[in-house]
Design a protein around this motif. Structure first.
Motif, mmCIF file in Angstrom:
data_model
loop_
_atom_site.group_PDB
_atom_site.id
_atom_site.type_symbol
_atom_site.label_atom_id
_atom_site.label_comp_id
_atom_site.label_asym_id
_atom_site.label_seq_id
_atom_site.Cartn_x
_atom_site.Cartn_y
_atom_site.Cartn_z
ATOM 1 N N PHE A 305 0.988 -1.137 0.015
ATOM 2 C CA PHE A 305 0.000 -0.059 -0.085
ATOM 3 C C PHE A 305 1.011 0.962 -0.088
ATOM 4 C CE2 PHE A 305 -2.683 -3.039 1.698
ATOM 5 C CZ PHE A 305 -3.985 -2.826 1.044
ATOM 6 N N SER A 306 2.218 1.242 0.296
ATOM 7 C CA SER A 306 3.142 2.210 0.158
ATOM 8 C C SER A 306 3.170 3.097 -1.220
ATOM 9 C CB SER A 306 4.436 1.654 0.411
ATOM 10 O OG SER A 306 4.436 0.930 1.847
ATOM 11 N N SER A 307 3.540 4.316 -0.896
ATOM 12 C CA SER A 307 3.530 5.236 -2.208
ATOM 13 C C SER A 307 4.725 5.999 -2.030
ATOM 14 C CB SER A 307 2.383 5.743 -2.769
ATOM 15 O OG SER A 307 1.698 6.539 -1.657
ATOM 16 N N ASN A 308 5.493 6.450 -3.086
ATOM 17 C CA ASN A 308 6.307 7.756 -2.905
ATOM 18 C C ASN A 308 5.718 8.649 -3.713
ATOM 19 O OD1 ASN A 308 9.093 6.253 -1.810
ATOM 20 N ND2 ASN A 308 8.361 4.745 -3.390
ATOM 21 N N PHE A 309 6.049 9.983 -3.131
ATOM 22 C CA PHE A 309 5.307 11.155 -3.854
ATOM 23 C C PHE A 309 6.287 12.588 -3.534
ATOM 24 C CE2 PHE A 309 3.458 10.731 0.388
ATOM 25 C CZ PHE A 309 3.526 11.923 0.983
ATOM 26 N N VAL A 310 6.130 13.506 -4.220
ATOM 27 C CA VAL A 310 6.893 14.567 -4.278
ATOM 28 C C VAL A 310 6.070 15.718 -3.360
ATOM 29 C CG1 VAL A 310 8.093 16.633 -5.175
ATOM 30 C CG2 VAL A 310 8.336 14.342 -6.007
ATOM 31 N N VAL A 311 6.427 16.417 -2.516
ATOM 32 C CA VAL A 311 5.566 17.592 -1.915
ATOM 33 C C VAL A 311 6.535 18.951 -1.863
ATOM 34 C CG1 VAL A 311 6.515 16.862 0.487
ATOM 35 C CG2 VAL A 311 4.702 18.212 0.418
ATOM 36 N N PHE A 312 5.724 20.056 -2.266
ATOM 37 C CA PHE A 312 6.219 21.160 -2.519
ATOM 38 C C PHE A 312 5.845 21.919 -1.145
ATOM 39 C CE2 PHE A 312 6.570 20.248 -6.835
ATOM 40 C CZ PHE A 312 8.045 20.222 -7.077
ATOM 41 N N ASN A 313 6.537 22.880 -0.652
ATOM 42 C CA ASN A 313 6.252 23.680 0.333
ATOM 43 C C ASN A 313 5.728 24.824 0.074
ATOM 44 O OD1 ASN A 313 5.984 25.035 2.915
ATOM 45 N ND2 ASN A 313 8.279 24.982 3.124
ATOM 46 N N PRO A 364 -4.192 9.184 -4.758
ATOM 47 C CA PRO A 364 -3.787 8.981 -3.597
ATOM 48 C C PRO A 364 -3.865 7.319 -3.071
ATOM 49 C CG PRO A 364 -4.856 10.605 -3.298
ATOM 50 C CD PRO A 364 -5.182 10.492 -4.592
ATOM 51 N N VAL A 365 -4.753 6.656 -3.919
ATOM 52 C CA VAL A 365 -5.086 5.235 -3.563
ATOM 53 C C VAL A 365 -4.042 4.275 -4.384
ATOM 54 C CG1 VAL A 365 -7.194 3.524 -3.574
ATOM 55 C CG2 VAL A 365 -7.460 5.825 -2.906
ATOM 56 N N SER A 366 -3.657 3.426 -3.602
ATOM 57 C CA SER A 366 -2.523 2.572 -4.084
ATOM 58 C C SER A 366 -3.368 1.245 -4.972
ATOM 59 C CB SER A 366 -1.586 2.074 -3.141
ATOM 60 O OG SER A 366 -2.387 1.446 -2.162
ATOM 61 N N LYS A 367 -2.510 0.868 -5.867
ATOM 62 C CA LYS A 367 -2.997 -0.293 -6.638
ATOM 63 C C LYS A 367 -3.570 -1.634 -5.818
ATOM 64 C CE LYS A 367 -2.962 -2.018 -10.778
ATOM 65 N NZ LYS A 367 -3.444 -1.151 -11.900
ATOM 66 N N ASN A 369 -5.386 -1.743 -3.457
ATOM 67 C CA ASN A 369 -6.534 -1.161 -2.565
ATOM 68 C C ASN A 369 -7.858 -1.322 -3.538
ATOM 69 O OD1 ASN A 369 -8.466 -0.395 -0.876
ATOM 70 N ND2 ASN A 369 -7.010 1.616 -0.234
ATOM 71 N N GLN A 370 -8.296 -2.589 -3.732
ATOM 72 C CA GLN A 370 -9.483 -2.899 -4.767
ATOM 73 C C GLN A 370 -10.653 -2.231 -4.110
ATOM 74 O OE1 GLN A 370 -8.954 -3.845 -7.823
ATOM 75 N NE2 GLN A 370 -6.732 -3.741 -7.076
ATOM 76 N N GLN A 371 -10.703 -2.062 -2.679
ATOM 77 C CA GLN A 371 -12.112 -1.560 -2.310
ATOM 78 C C GLN A 371 -12.258 -0.135 -2.857
ATOM 79 O OE1 GLN A 371 -12.356 -1.942 1.867
ATOM 80 N NE2 GLN A 371 -12.629 -4.085 1.958
ATOM 81 N N PHE A 372 -11.260 0.613 -3.004
ATOM 82 C CA PHE A 372 -11.381 1.983 -3.251
ATOM 83 C C PHE A 372 -10.622 2.441 -4.640
ATOM 84 C CE2 PHE A 372 -11.780 1.890 1.358
ATOM 85 C CZ PHE A 372 -12.913 2.651 1.601
ATOM 86 N N LEU A 373 -10.088 1.674 -5.035
ATOM 87 C CA LEU A 373 -9.171 2.183 -6.391
ATOM 88 C C LEU A 373 -10.080 2.627 -7.378
ATOM 89 C CD1 LEU A 373 -6.282 2.492 -7.493
ATOM 90 C CD2 LEU A 373 -6.657 0.099 -8.414
ATOM 91 N N ASN A 374 -9.675 3.593 -8.049
ATOM 92 C CA ASN A 374 -10.394 4.261 -9.225
ATOM 93 C C ASN A 374 -9.690 4.566 -10.434
ATOM 94 O OD1 ASN A 374 -12.152 5.517 -11.258
ATOM 95 N ND2 ASN A 374 -12.688 7.270 -9.930
ATOM 96 N N ILE A 468 9.203 11.684 -0.467
ATOM 97 C CA ILE A 468 8.912 10.906 0.798
ATOM 98 C C ILE A 468 8.084 9.823 0.506
ATOM 99 C CG2 ILE A 468 7.094 12.492 1.428
ATOM 100 C CD1 ILE A 468 8.451 12.012 4.405
ATOM 101 N N GLY A 469 7.783 8.868 1.423
ATOM 102 C CA GLY A 469 6.608 7.834 1.288
ATOM 103 C C GLY A 469 5.653 8.004 2.037
ATOM 104 N N PHE A 470 4.758 7.255 1.636
ATOM 105 C CA PHE A 470 3.506 7.265 2.743
ATOM 106 C C PHE A 470 3.034 5.826 2.828
ATOM 107 C CE2 PHE A 470 -1.185 7.753 3.603
ATOM 108 C CZ PHE A 470 -1.252 8.176 4.924
ATOM 109 N N THR A 471 2.910 4.933 3.824
ATOM 110 C CA THR A 471 2.840 3.590 3.916
ATOM 111 C C THR A 471 1.304 3.407 3.625
ATOM 112 O OG1 THR A 471 2.317 3.991 6.168
ATOM 113 C CG2 THR A 471 4.555 3.157 5.805
ATOM 114 N N GLY A 472 0.257 4.226 3.920
ATOM 115 C CA GLY A 472 -0.944 4.086 3.606
ATOM 116 C C GLY A 472 -1.777 2.823 4.055
#
Length: 482
Positions: A305-313, A364-367, A369-374, A468-472
């Motif tokens: 469920f983890s994903s990596n992403f870029v965040v700007f300030n 924001p929904v990872s691959k 996660n079939q319950q919520f993936l769109n 950074i990453g988010f475990t989700g």
């Protein structure tokens, strides 16, 4: 995941021990029926694994980073409800059952009567109410409060009797059950909370004997920069069919290392029992695992469920803004962010960093996660021409040296950091930075210590851009405060 198969005296049966860890995570907590007791296997032995960096706190309410929560979530502290790691269904935890009224606004939890804290004190409804009181205290900087605030209002938590808790929601709230927090002991922390000292409790300088939870392990010893030693909780409530108490593992040593390279080295030297395989090492280790008489086994646990992403300030409270206020104008420019999205070469990252074992994520929904993936969402495919068009539409331009200039006349130049030691992220950082450089930006890439990076992100706000990453999790709402 890789696991050594001949750890000799350290482990009685590694396969069963690894399996028992899964059971610890899944069998404690779908239906509101108690979990089935597991058949006996072999007890005893030591398990040795690694962690990338030290925890920042042992306080589950204060923790905001996985370097901390990975240590104690499900191991030291437990929630009323847990999630089965295989089926993703809800299962009983500290609550043996639960029920709701017709519109889902009033929930009643029946607590287990056989649960004790690891210091021998009895667990009760008072602990649940105390936990929620702390979470809703505005003086406590906890991210948990956000996801347990519904329509701007708190959940009303009441004691029905010693082993029954009623929670009244201001309105129906679908994520409610999947967001149950770790429960903390009132008898150990109430006075500190009353004295306004809760924020300082259970930091990493705390005597491990003072950290009290209901989970299957206790912290026996912690040496910063070296190791965390966990031992079985003698008061743990869950047991096998014959009445033996979990966990199977007698002693779990979690060595603190500085990089994924060190993790692999220790594993190949048979100094640790399992690791999560770094992607750059996957093909080599897979080939070795298939060789005759090889001493470890490669296990494919499927996508995470983890994903990596870029965040700007985009925080106007950034203390550095008085020096370069135009950076906020760049990062809050929608066309700028769309341009960066088009400049992320996901295909190259997948092949070069993740050995082909990754998938682009467009929401924001990872691959898994079939319950919520769109899948029907906007996709920003790698295209530097579209990136340039977005920048132009956003008021950016290029000077004679092909350097990108913002609408305010300043060259686009900023710092881009990720956590040191995570070689996958460091490689991703360089790939993304190279493409941003191709667009005329000047990028300063700097890997820094993980907890320092989290501090910049969550409390100091003095950064430009972070990878950074988010475990989700299954429930997207747990990331609402992100």
């Amino acid at each position: 995941m890789l696991k050594n198969l001949d750890s000799k005296s350290r482990i009685v049966s590694l396969v069963m021990l690894v399996l028992s860890l899964a059971l610890i995570l899944t069998a404690c907590g779908g239906s509101s029926n108690p979990p089935q007791k597991q058949a006996d296997s072999k007890f005893g032995g030591n398990l040795i694994s690694t962690e990338l960096g030290d925890p920042k706190t042992f306080n589950p309410i204060m923790a905001q980073e996985t370097s901390s929560s990975n240590i104690f979530e499900g191991y030291i502290f437990e929630s009323l409800i847990t999630v089965n790691g295989k089926t993703t269904e809800l299962e009983p935890g500290l609550a043996k059952s639960w029920s709701a009224n017709d519109d889902g606004t009033v929930w009643t939890f029946k607590l287990r009567k056989d649960v004790k804290w690891n210091d021998g004190e009895e667990f009760s409804a008072e602990d649940v109410i105390f936990t929620y009181n702390v979470i809703y205290d505005e003086d406590i900087p906890t991210s948990t409060r956000d996801v347990l605030t519904i329509g701007g209002q708190k959940i009303k938590v009441e004691k029905v009797d010693k082993y029954t808790v009623k929670m009244t929601l201001p309105q129906p709230f679908a994520p409610f059950l999947r967001q149950q927090p770790p429960i903390i002991p009132k008898h150990k922390l109430y006075q500190a909370w009353q004295n306004g000292e809760f924020k300082e409790k259970w930091g990493i300088d705390t005597d491990p004997a003072k950290i009290v939870g209901t989970g299957p392990f206790i912290i026996a010893n912690y040496k910063p920069g070296e190791r965390i030693v966990m031992e079985g909780n003698p008061h743990y409530w869950q047991e096998t069919e014959s009445g033996k108490k979990y966990p199977y593992v007698k002693r779990w040593v979690r060595e603190i290392v500085d990089s994924t390279e060190t993790q692999v080295l220790k594993f190949e030297q048979q100094k640790v029992d399992f690791i999560l395989v770094p992607n750059k090492d996957y093909r080599r280790l897979k080939k070795k695992s298939e060789q005759e008489n090889n001493k470890y086994q490669l296990v494919n646990a499927g996508p995470t469920f983890s994903s990596n992403f870029v965040v700007f300030n985009m925080n106007p409270r950034n203390p550095e803004l008085d020096k370069k206020p135009w950076k906020l104008d760049w990062f809050t420019n929608l066309h700028f962010r769309r341009a960066v999205a088009h400049a992320v070469d996901r295909e190259t990252i997948t092949e070069q960093v993740f050995a082909g074992l990754a998938t682009p994520q467009w929401s924001p929904v990872s691959k898994p996660n079939q319950q919520f993936l769109n899948e029907d969402v906007q996709k920003y495919h790698y295209d530097l021409d579209k990136a340039r068009a977005e920048l132009k539409e956003g008021g950016f331009s290029w000077n004679e040296q092909e350097q990108l200039v913002g609408p305010n006349g300043h060259r686009v130049e900023f710092n881009f950091v990720t956590n040191a030691g995570n070689k996958d992220r460091e490689a991703m950082l360089n790939i993304i930075a190279n493409d941003l450089t191709a667009l005329g930006m000047k990028i300063h890439t700097t890997p820094i210590e993980f907890n320092k990076m989290v501090k910049q992100l969550t409390s100091e706000w003095n950064y430009d851009a972070i990878l950074i990453g988010f475990t989700g999790s299954i429930e997207p709402n747990v990331g609402a405060n992100v």
